[in-house]
Motif scaffolding. Sequence first.
Motif, PDB file in Angstrom:
ATOM      1  N   LYS A  57       0.802  -1.231   0.000  1.00 34.86           N
ATOM      2  CA  LYS A  57       0.000   0.000   0.000  1.00 34.86           C
ATOM      3  C   LYS A  57       0.832   1.277   0.000  1.00 34.86           C
ATOM      4  O   LYS A  57       1.980   1.293   0.443  1.00 34.86           O
ATOM      5  CB  LYS A  57      -0.917   0.015   1.232  1.00 34.86           C
ATOM      6  CG  LYS A  57      -1.890  -1.156   1.299  1.00 34.86           C
ATOM      7  CD  LYS A  57      -2.773  -1.248   0.070  1.00 34.86           C
ATOM      8  CE  LYS A  57      -3.854  -2.295   0.210  1.00 34.86           C
ATOM      9  NZ  LYS A  57      -4.280  -2.860  -1.062  1.00 34.86           N
ATOM     10  N   PHE A  58       0.194   2.330  -0.440  1.00 35.05           N
ATOM     11  CA  PHE A  58       0.763   3.677  -0.404  1.00 35.05           C
ATOM     12  C   PHE A  58       0.101   4.430   0.750  1.00 35.05           C
ATOM     13  O   PHE A  58      -1.126   4.480   0.824  1.00 35.05           O
ATOM     14  CB  PHE A  58       0.457   4.369  -1.729  1.00 35.05           C
ATOM     15  CG  PHE A  58       0.627   5.872  -1.728  1.00 35.05           C
ATOM     16  CD1 PHE A  58       1.849   6.453  -1.414  1.00 35.05           C
ATOM     17  CD2 PHE A  58      -0.431   6.710  -2.066  1.00 35.05           C
ATOM     18  CE1 PHE A  58       2.013   7.833  -1.429  1.00 35.05           C
ATOM     19  CE2 PHE A  58      -0.278   8.091  -2.088  1.00 35.05           C
ATOM     20  CZ  PHE A  58       0.950   8.657  -1.768  1.00 35.05           C
ATOM     21  N   GLY A  59       0.940   4.992   1.639  1.00 35.18           N
ATOM     22  CA  GLY A  59       0.355   5.768   2.726  1.00 35.18           C
ATOM     23  C   GLY A  59       0.898   7.184   2.794  1.00 35.18           C
ATOM     24  O   GLY A  59       0.203   8.104   3.195  1.00 35.18           O
ATOM     25  N   CYS A  60       2.184   7.342   2.412  1.00 27.74           N
ATOM     26  CA  CYS A  60       2.789   8.671   2.565  1.00 27.74           C
ATOM     27  C   CYS A  60       3.787   8.983   1.464  1.00 27.74           C
ATOM     28  O   CYS A  60       3.977  10.129   1.109  1.00 27.74           O
ATOM     29  CB  CYS A  60       3.448   8.798   3.932  1.00 27.74           C
ATOM     30  SG  CYS A  60       4.894   7.736   4.118  1.00 27.74           S
ATOM     31  N   GLY A  61       4.477   7.966   0.971  1.00 27.72           N
ATOM     32  CA  GLY A  61       5.479   8.210  -0.063  1.00 27.72           C
ATOM     33  C   GLY A  61       6.768   8.815   0.463  1.00 27.72           C
ATOM     34  O   GLY A  61       7.629   9.230  -0.295  1.00 27.72           O
ATOM     35  N   GLY A  63       8.433   7.380   3.470  1.00 26.42           N
ATOM     36  CA  GLY A  63       9.065   6.517   4.472  1.00 26.42           C
ATOM     37  C   GLY A  63       8.588   6.760   5.891  1.00 26.42           C
ATOM     38  O   GLY A  63       9.267   6.396   6.840  1.00 26.42           O
ATOM     39  N   LEU A  64       7.421   7.349   6.055  1.00 29.78           N
ATOM     40  CA  LEU A  64       6.970   7.728   7.398  1.00 29.78           C
ATOM     41  C   LEU A  64       5.903   6.812   7.985  1.00 29.78           C
ATOM     42  O   LEU A  64       5.593   6.914   9.164  1.00 29.78           O
ATOM     43  CB  LEU A  64       6.404   9.158   7.367  1.00 29.78           C
ATOM     44  CG  LEU A  64       7.376  10.271   6.962  1.00 29.78           C
ATOM     45  CD1 LEU A  64       6.626  11.564   6.692  1.00 29.78           C
ATOM     46  CD2 LEU A  64       8.422  10.473   8.045  1.00 29.78           C
ATOM     47  N   CYS A  65       5.296   5.954   7.167  1.00 32.35           N
ATOM     48  CA  CYS A  65       4.133   5.215   7.693  1.00 32.35           C
ATOM     49  C   CYS A  65       4.259   3.696   7.617  1.00 32.35           C
ATOM     50  O   CYS A  65       3.536   2.996   8.302  1.00 32.35           O
ATOM     51  CB  CYS A  65       2.863   5.655   6.967  1.00 32.35           C
ATOM     52  SG  CYS A  65       2.685   4.975   5.304  1.00 32.35           S
ATOM     53  N   GLY A  66       5.115   3.183   6.760  1.00 28.96           N
ATOM     54  CA  GLY A  66       5.312   1.738   6.694  1.00 28.96           C
ATOM     55  C   GLY A  66       4.292   0.961   5.882  1.00 28.96           C
ATOM     56  O   GLY A  66       4.405  -0.260   5.748  1.00 28.96           O
ATOM     57  N   ALA A  67       3.298   1.638   5.317  1.00 32.91           N
ATOM     58  CA  ALA A  67       2.258   0.915   4.572  1.00 32.91           C
ATOM     59  C   ALA A  67       2.827   0.164   3.361  1.00 32.91           C
ATOM     60  O   ALA A  67       2.258  -0.815   2.908  1.00 32.91           O
ATOM     61  CB  ALA A  67       1.172   1.885   4.108  1.00 32.91           C
ATOM     62  N   CYS A  68       3.969   0.628   2.860  1.00 33.22           N
ATOM     63  CA  CYS A  68       4.537   0.082   1.624  1.00 33.22           C
ATOM     64  C   CYS A  68       5.622  -0.943   1.894  1.00 33.22           C
ATOM     65  O   CYS A  68       6.383  -1.280   0.993  1.00 33.22           O
ATOM     66  CB  CYS A  68       5.129   1.230   0.817  1.00 33.22           C
ATOM     67  SG  CYS A  68       6.490   1.992   1.732  1.00 33.22           S
ATOM     68  N   ARG A  78      11.159   0.243   2.856  1.00 34.70           N
ATOM     69  CA  ARG A  78       9.996   1.031   2.440  1.00 34.70           C
ATOM     70  C   ARG A  78      10.055   1.196   0.921  1.00 34.70           C
ATOM     71  O   ARG A  78      10.921   1.905   0.393  1.00 34.70           O
ATOM     72  CB  ARG A  78      10.003   2.410   3.102  1.00 34.70           C
ATOM     73  CG  ARG A  78      10.210   2.388   4.598  1.00 34.70           C
ATOM     74  CD  ARG A  78       9.047   1.792   5.363  1.00 34.70           C
ATOM     75  NE  ARG A  78       9.280   1.918   6.802  1.00 34.70           N
ATOM     76  CZ  ARG A  78       9.043   0.957   7.693  1.00 34.70           C
ATOM     77  NH1 ARG A  78       8.534  -0.209   7.309  1.00 34.70           N
ATOM     78  NH2 ARG A  78       9.283   1.159   8.968  1.00 34.70           N
ATOM     79  N   CYS A  80       8.275   2.837  -1.030  1.00 37.46           N
ATOM     80  CA  CYS A  80       7.933   4.148  -1.593  1.00 37.46           C
ATOM     81  C   CYS A  80       9.146   5.042  -1.765  1.00 37.46           C
ATOM     82  O   CYS A  80       9.100   6.020  -2.502  1.00 37.46           O
ATOM     83  CB  CYS A  80       6.887   4.848  -0.735  1.00 37.46           C
ATOM     84  SG  CYS A  80       7.502   5.356   0.890  1.00 37.46           S
TER      85      CYS A  80
HETATM   86  S1  FES Z   1       4.081   4.807   1.867  1.00 40.72           S
HETATM   87 FE1  FES Z   1       4.471   5.459   3.882  1.00 40.72          FE
HETATM   88  S2  FES Z   1       6.399   4.582   4.283  1.00 40.72           S
HETATM   89 FE2  FES Z   1       6.067   4.156   2.216  1.00 40.72          FE
END
Ligand code: FES
Lengths: 184, 730
Positions: A57-61, A63-68, A78, A80
Motif C-alpha cells: 500500500k501507499f500511505g505517505c510516499g 518513508g513515514l508510515c510503513g504501509a509500503c 519502504r 515508496c
Molecule cells: S508509503 Fe508510507 S512509508 Fe512508504
Amino acid sequence: MKNQTYTSHLVFLLKVKIMVRKTIEFNLNQQAQSLTVDPAMPLLWAIRELIGLTGTKFGCGKGLCGACTVHLNGMAIRACITPIEVVANQEITTIEGIQSEHPVKQAWKEQDVPQCGYCQPGQIMSAVALLKQNPKADLNQIKSGMAGNLCRCGTYQAILQAILQAQAMQATQFAQVKGNNHEA
Amino acid sequence: MKRREFLKLTAVVSGSLLIGVQWSCASDNMTESDQRLNAWVQIQADNQITFIIDRAEMGQGVLTALTMLLAEELEIEPKQVKTEFAPVADVYKNPALHSQVTGGSTSIAMAWQPLREAGAKARELLLLAAAKTWQIEKSQCYVKDTKVWRKDNQQFLTYGELVDVARQLSPPKKVRLKPASQYRFIGKAIPRLETADKVEGNAEFGIDVSLPDLLVAVVIHPPVFGSQVESFDASKAKQKAGVVDIIEIPQGIAVVAQSYWQAEQASQLLEIQWKTVDLDSLDSTIIQQNQAELVKQTGRLIHQQGQTAQALIDKADARQTLSVTYQTPYLAHATMEPINCTAWVTEHQCSIWVPSQAPEWNKSTAKEITGLSEEQITVHTTFLGGGFGRRVCPDEIAEAVTISKRLKKPIKVLWPREQDIQHDYYRPATYHQLKASFDANKQQVKAWQHKFVCPSILSWMLPHLVQSESPSWLPETIKDLSGKIAHGVFTKWLVDDTSVEGTNIPYAIPNQTVEYIYYDPGIPVGFWRSVGHSQNAFVVEGFIDEIANQLNQDSYLFRRKLLQDHGQALAVLDRVAEMSQWHQNSNHPSRFLGIAQHYSFGSYVAQVAEVSIHQQSIQVEKVYCVIDCGQVVNPAIVKAQMQSAIVFGLTAALTGEITIEQGRVTQHHFDDYQLLRINQMPEVMVDIIPSENAPSGVGEPATPPIAPAVANAVYQATKQRLRSLPLRLT
Ligand code: FES
Ligand code: FES
C-alpha cells in the motif's frame, strides 16, 4: 488488464522525447521480472501500477508510515522511497509472496488483527522480517521494531498479541524440526 | 421514519430467490431492475447466499456484524454468506441519517430489528416451501445449516432447492424473533469475515481499483482556503515522462499521467499563481484572539436549568468561584488510505469506484457534473482504508468525474498525503469559558456556566450536499435548511447540534447555563470521529475534575455523587473504578490515575487513564474502559472499537494539532502531524456492561473520554491543569 496497462505504458515511453529509461531485472515473489522504466521510479509504484500487485500500500510516499513495506532479500524496506534500480538483480517479497501458512499470517488471522486493514500488509511484512532477524525479540524490541508502521485504526494491541503468538508458533515449529532432525 | 417491510419478490434471476425491502409507500409493480436494486438477500439454486451490505466497511466491523444479524435468524453460518457492497438505492438509506451514509455510530442500532426480521421472514418462507413440497405441516419441519429438515425422517432440502417453491408463496407478515437465550451468533466473538482477505493483501480498497488504460491524476489545490487559480505555467511539468495532460478544474490543477508517481513528480514542477483572498492573512493566533474576545459576549442559550449561572457566579465571593478557559485545535482525519476516487465517464454512462461513507452523495455529485440521469450513474463502494467522518465529503469524486469527463478516459484521482493533511475538513478549533460557584463551606457546586465559540460543521457540509436541482434524496428538513444557509442560518437562528453535543452535562448541579457563540474563520470543518463530543467532553470532564479538586473531593466519588439519577452512567463509572483499583492505585508513587465518563451515540463510556511522566513527557501506560452499548452483537468487535477509538483520541490528546499560517495549514505529513505509534500504545483493558437494551453506538463513544482522562491524570502527577489540546507540560 495488467498487461494492457503495462503495454500502453511502454508504448508511451517510446513516444516521449526526453526520457531516461533502463531495463531492470529482479525477482518478485520468486518470479523473474523485467521492467524498462525510469530507474528512479519507486519500487512501490512499479509493483502496484506496472506489475499490478496491489497488496503493498501507499500511505505517505516519504518513508513515514510503513504501509509500503516489502522485503529486499528478506529485510524490511519502504518501497515508496526505494528507487527501482536499487533492487536490480535482487529478491523482492511482497505480502502476496508470504505463504498463508506463515506463522505471522496465521497469528494475524487468529488474533483477528485488521480493522480497516489498509496498514496490515505493511505491518505483516515488518513483523515477518522482525521475527526472522530476531526470533526471540522481547516486547520492547518488538515495539521498537514495529514503530515505523502506523495504524490509524489503532490495532496495535492486537498486533503485539499476534507477534507474540507467531513467535511462540515459530519456536514450536523450530523445536519440532530440531526434534525430527535429532531422531534422524 | 417510514417503516420498512421485508417481503419476497418474484425471482428475477432464474432459479434464485431475492429477499428485498419495500418502502410501504412504494408501488407493487416494480420492474425487474427495481427488484434487483431492492434485493438484500439472494438465495441461489446452488444454495449460495449473497447478502448486500448497505453500509461502508471502514474498519468498524459492520460487514461482519450485519451478516451476523441476518444469519442468526436465517440459520446459516455467517462465514457461509457471500457479501457484496450495495449500489445506491433508496432501500439502502440509513433511516437515522435519511440517506445512504455510514456515520453517527448508527449502523447496528438501525439494522438490529429489520435485518433480523428479514432473516426470520426468509426462514419462515423456506419452511413453508418445504412443508408444501413434502405435503406436511410446517411445524413438522425445522431449519438448520441452510437446510430445512423433516422431523420424522431426517430428510432435508437445501434452501437453494426450495427457491422455486418459495417464490410462489407469500412471506408471513409477522414473525417471532429468537429470544436472546437461543442466539447462536449474536453476542459471540465471531471472527471477522474479511480478515483473511485483509491479511493476504487481497481486499480491494479504492486505491487498488484497476481498469484498462487507467490514468492517474494528482490535483494540486489552492494552498490558501478559498483561493483559486489565477494563472499557471505547466510547460516544465509537461516535459516529464508519462504526463498525458495538465488541466485546470474548479478544485485546482490536475496533472494526469500514466502512473501516480509520474503525476506527482510533474505536479511539483507546476508554476501556479493563486488568487489573493481574505484568508491570506489568517493565522491561528488571530483565530484564538478572536475566539477569546467573542467568548466574552452573550451567546445563544442552549441549556438552562435553575437560575442563570452568571448571576450567581457574579454574586459569589471570589474564593467560592472558579473561572477558566479551555481550547481545542483543528484536527485532520489522516485516514491511512489516501483520498482517492476512480471515475469513467462516457457519453451515456458514469461509473465510479470509491471508498466512501456516502455513496448517495457521490451519485448526486456525479449527476450534477455529468448531466447524466441517475440510472446512468453507478457507484461501486470498495473497502475503506479508514473513514472517521472524512469520507462523507465528495471532493475527490467531483475531481475524478470532472477530469474523466474532460479527457474521456478512466481516471483515478489520488491525493498525495500532503494534500490530505492540508485540504481536509477539520475537527473545529474551539474556545470555551467555564465558571462555577460553590457554597461557603466548599461542599457543593451551586452553578455551572459554559460558554463556547465554535464554527458549524453542517454549514460546511450542506453546500456539498445540496446540488443544483433539489435532489430527491435530500430529506425535507435539510432541503428546508439549505435554502436558508445563504442567509447565515447557523449564525442567527439555528444551533448546529454537532457543535453543542456533549455540553449538556448529566451532573446534578442546580443552576446551569450553556451558551454558544458561532464563529467561523473560514477553515473547512467536518465530521471527525465522535464530532462535537470529542472536544466538548474534554472541556466538561476536565472542568468537573477541577471542581472536585477545588472542593478537595475524590474525582471518582465526586462524579458519583452528582450522577445519582443516571444509573447507566453510574454503572460504567463504578465498574471502571473497580477495574482500575481506583482507590488502591491512587497512592502509587509514579503512576497516576485520571477518570472521565461521557455519554454519546446512545452509549455510556467511562475510562481511567494511568500515566507516568518522564522528562516532561506524558506516557499513557494503561487505559481502563467500560462501555454500556446495549445488547452486544459481537464483543470482539466492540473491544476492538474501544481500543481503536482510544488510540484515535490519544493521538488528539498527545500530538494532534493543525495550525494555520497565512491562511494555509502549517502541517504537511506524518512527521509534523504525528499519529500514535505502537511504542506509545498503552495497554487497554475493556469491559462491557451486560444489557438487554437495543444496541447503541460503538464506533465513536470511546473517543471523547480519553483526552480528559489523561489530562486529569496529568494533573494528579504534576498539579498542572492542562486546558488546551494537545496536552503539553510546561
Ligand atoms: S508509503 Fe508510507 S512509508 Fe512508504
Ligand atoms: S487497520 Fe486501519 S490503518 Fe491499520
